[in-house]
Design a protein around this motif. Sequence first.
Motif, short mmCIF file in Angstrom:
data_model
loop_
_atom_site.label_atom_id
_atom_site.label_comp_id
_atom_site.label_asym_id
_atom_site.label_seq_id
_atom_site.Cartn_x
_atom_site.Cartn_y
_atom_site.Cartn_z
N GLY A 83 0.82 -1.20 0.00
CA GLY A 83 0.00 0.00 0.00
C GLY A 83 0.86 1.25 0.00
N LEU A 84 0.36 2.31 -0.62
CA LEU A 84 1.09 3.57 -0.65
C LEU A 84 0.64 4.50 0.47
N SER A 85 -0.22 4.00 1.35
CA SER A 85 -0.66 4.75 2.52
C SER A 85 -0.96 3.78 3.64
N VAL A 86 -0.71 4.19 4.86
CA VAL A 86 -1.01 3.32 6.00
C VAL A 86 -2.51 3.29 6.30
N LYS A 87 -3.24 4.24 5.74
CA LYS A 87 -4.68 4.30 5.98
C LYS A 87 -5.41 3.41 5.00
N GLU A 88 -6.61 3.01 5.38
CA GLU A 88 -7.46 2.28 4.46
C GLU A 88 -7.88 3.21 3.32
N PRO A 89 -8.06 2.68 2.10
CA PRO A 89 -8.44 3.53 0.98
C PRO A 89 -9.81 4.16 1.21
N GLN A 90 -9.90 5.43 0.87
CA GLN A 90 -11.17 6.14 0.98
C GLN A 90 -11.99 6.04 -0.31
N ILE A 91 -11.31 5.67 -1.40
CA ILE A 91 -12.01 5.50 -2.66
C ILE A 91 -12.91 4.27 -2.57
N HIS A 92 -14.02 4.29 -3.27
CA HIS A 92 -15.01 3.22 -3.20
C HIS A 92 -14.48 1.95 -3.84
N LEU A 93 -14.37 0.87 -3.06
CA LEU A 93 -13.90 -0.41 -3.57
C LEU A 93 -15.02 -1.45 -3.54
N LYS A 94 -14.96 -2.38 -4.49
CA LYS A 94 -15.88 -3.50 -4.52
C LYS A 94 -15.39 -4.60 -3.57
N ALA A 95 -16.25 -5.61 -3.37
CA ALA A 95 -15.96 -6.65 -2.39
C ALA A 95 -14.64 -7.37 -2.67
N GLN A 96 -14.43 -7.84 -3.92
CA GLN A 96 -13.20 -8.56 -4.23
C GLN A 96 -11.97 -7.65 -4.12
N GLU A 97 -12.14 -6.37 -4.43
CA GLU A 97 -11.02 -5.43 -4.29
C GLU A 97 -10.63 -5.27 -2.82
N TRP A 98 -11.63 -5.24 -1.95
CA TRP A 98 -11.34 -5.19 -0.51
C TRP A 98 -10.61 -6.46 -0.07
N GLN A 99 -11.02 -7.61 -0.60
CA GLN A 99 -10.37 -8.86 -0.24
C GLN A 99 -8.90 -8.86 -0.63
N VAL A 100 -8.60 -8.39 -1.82
CA VAL A 100 -7.20 -8.29 -2.25
C VAL A 100 -6.47 -7.28 -1.38
#
Length: 287
Positions: A186-203
């Motif tokens: 990850g390029l940030s220690v924070k969780e992404p704020q951009i909207h992700l789909k379920a499989q994208e969250w899993q990855v």
Amino acid sequence: MAIAGTFSDFSLPELLQFLDQGKKTGILYIEVSQNTSDNKKAIPYYVWLHQGRIIAAADRLDQKCLTLMIDQRGWISERVISRVNQISSNSINTPLGLVLKVQGLLQPEQLKLLFNNQILRPICNLFQIRDGVFKFNQIQTLPLPLAEMTGLSMSANEVTLTSLRLLRDWSALADKLPDPTSSLSGLSVKEPQIHLKAQEWQVWEFVNGNVSIQDIAHQLQIPVEIVQQIAYRLIVVGLIEENFMATSCALPNPTITEEEAVPEPGIKTTVSQSFLNSLVGFLRSRS
């Protein structure tokens, strides 16, 4: 300032990432070739950006594309649209879509459908093109193409992410996909704020630099190609980067969540260093 090149120099997703990151304002011209029975035909496409957000797109410059799109759907005739523009006091400085919405002639859902067909689907189709040329003319004070504007806009990164999700033929981007033996960071220690789909969250749960893409696929029980495509999407919107690994590492046991992230407008993402180095080298070669 003008930036010109070909899709072999930079893929369209990488170019849109650059324009988003730089909050660029101007007109992006894209030309692709289409084989006909007689010869090759050049197909143009114009994209207007304001501070990194895509506000309109068209395949010609006569300011008639959006009007024809509305007319062809049988929603409002070209004659009525022209008449509304003549009598509406705010048509001088208001996007056509909003003028028609204020008059009660178009509904919000219709504007969303127009934006989808004007921008998202054509961009998705352009992602499938191997051979194309582009030129971006940066304009500090951009004359707004009001007659081509629905009044909706989306950041270039959001357009890229959404269009890549619609993509079915990845052959034009096959050599851009991360290697199956690479890991992701990850390029940030924070969780992404951009909207992700379920499989994208899993990855995303495996974005720690220690697990290869092929091991992520094994753990999630989905094809490696799907993980590569998801990883590429997250890379080109500046959320993660690829790390080359000598060997596959042991798997952790993360808790997988399918909870959707709430989109947050105006997200600021980070371009990977490798992409910046490539861009600098490209611009120097063009100077």
